[in-house]
Scaffold this active site. Structure first.
Site, short mmCIF file in Angstrom:
data_model
loop_
_atom_site.label_atom_id
_atom_site.label_comp_id
_atom_site.label_asym_id
_atom_site.label_seq_id
_atom_site.Cartn_x
_atom_site.Cartn_y
_atom_site.Cartn_z
CD GLU A 1 -6.49 2.49 7.01
OE1 GLU A 1 -5.64 1.74 7.75
OE2 GLU A 1 -6.29 2.70 5.93
CD GLU B 1 -2.31 1.48 2.60
OE1 GLU B 1 -3.30 2.14 2.78
OE2 GLU B 1 -2.07 0.79 3.70
CD GLN C 1 -6.96 0.20 3.87
OE1 GLN C 1 -5.93 0.96 3.33
NE2 GLN C 1 -6.87 -0.61 4.81
CG ASP D 1 -5.93 4.53 2.06
OD1 ASP D 1 -6.63 5.53 1.75
OD2 ASP D 1 -6.03 3.99 3.29
#
Length: 264
Positions: A243, A146, A207, A181
């Site tokens: 998140e 990530e 996310q 993300d």
């Protein structure tokens, strides 16, 4: 169909950690993730998941000394043995919790790292990812990497989407995927839908959080309904994990997710 998971390290902090599972289920979530499971036994966590009828979606490999500022071991030269031990520990938890994927955090570069240091970290990360992906494949698990924005995590080795895609290309492991993300990408690069489209085949997990403050996804500059619509059109069938840090009480801020099955 949008499937939402709650990040229990950030959400439902009104409750003790082990009570967050039932709180998430009562709020309509079907899955959960959190940073690390290792402070609890796998049996305790499995029982909490079963009682709340939740899927374990994701967690991270052990990060090294978190309190001292370490943020993963993946790219740290000289820490390879510790990284390999962390892979084995994470996979043991993944099996016990029926968790399909784990995230190998890259780690932090030294201050003012030069090109040679960066190259050494990349070579270390590549070797470690090959090992971890191979071990994960034996248990039919997916390994994730990530990019994390450099404002929230200064000097983190992996911060750009192109850098992550290059690592995936070099490792060439079918079970190594991108943890995309949208919050981190927005801060570093923006152009979220185009990044999503270009990288779609590599994405294993998504996310979300509002930007720039990392609150609810309806607070800030990202228009998540358009991103969800594009994800569905592309055929994404994985989890989307929330998140974010609630601006207030967690349940009070869930109105944005009512149409996706959440219960404020």
């Amino acid at each position: 169909m949008i499937r939402l998971a709650a990040n229990l390290s950030m959400m439902f902090n009104e409750h003790a950690f082990m009570d967050r599972f039932s709180a998430a289920a009562e709020a309509g979530f079907k899955g959960v993730e959190y940073l690390f499971p290792y402070a609890y036994s796998a049996r305790e966590l499995a029982d909490a998941l079963e009682q709340a009828q939740l899927a374990q979606v994701l967690f991270n490999l052990p990060p090294g000394d978190w309190e001292a500022g370490e943020r993963g071991l993946g790219s740290l030269p000289g820490r390879e043995a510790e990284f390999r031990d962390s892979v084995i520990q994470a996979l043991q938890y993944a099996e016990a919790l029926d968790c399909p994927q784990i995230h190998a955090m890259a780690g932090v570069l030294p201050d003012q790292a030069d090109a040679s240091t960066r190259a050494e970290h990349e070579a270390t990360y590549l070797r470690n990812l090959r090992y971890a992906a191979s071990e994960a494949a034996k248990l039919n698990r997916t390994l994730l990497i990530e990019p994390i924005n450099s404002r929230d995590m200064p000097n983190y080795f992996l911060s750009r989407q192109a850098q992550a895609m290059n690592l995936l290309k070099q490792v060439e492991a079918p079970n190594l995927k991108l943890q995309f993300d949208l919050y981190h990408c927005q801060i570093m690069e923006g152009d979220l839908i185009r990044h999503l489209e270009r990288q779609f085949e590599a994405i294993g997990h998504v996310q979300i959080a509002g930007a720039p403050q990392r609150h609810e996804p309806d607070i800030g500059e990202i228009h998540y309904p358009a991103l969800f619509e594009r994800l569905e059109a592309l055929g994404y069938d994985g989890w989307i994990s929330c998140e974010y840090r609630p601006a207030g009480a967690t349940r009070e801020g869930l109105g944005w997710g009512r149409e996706y099955g959440l219960a404020p």
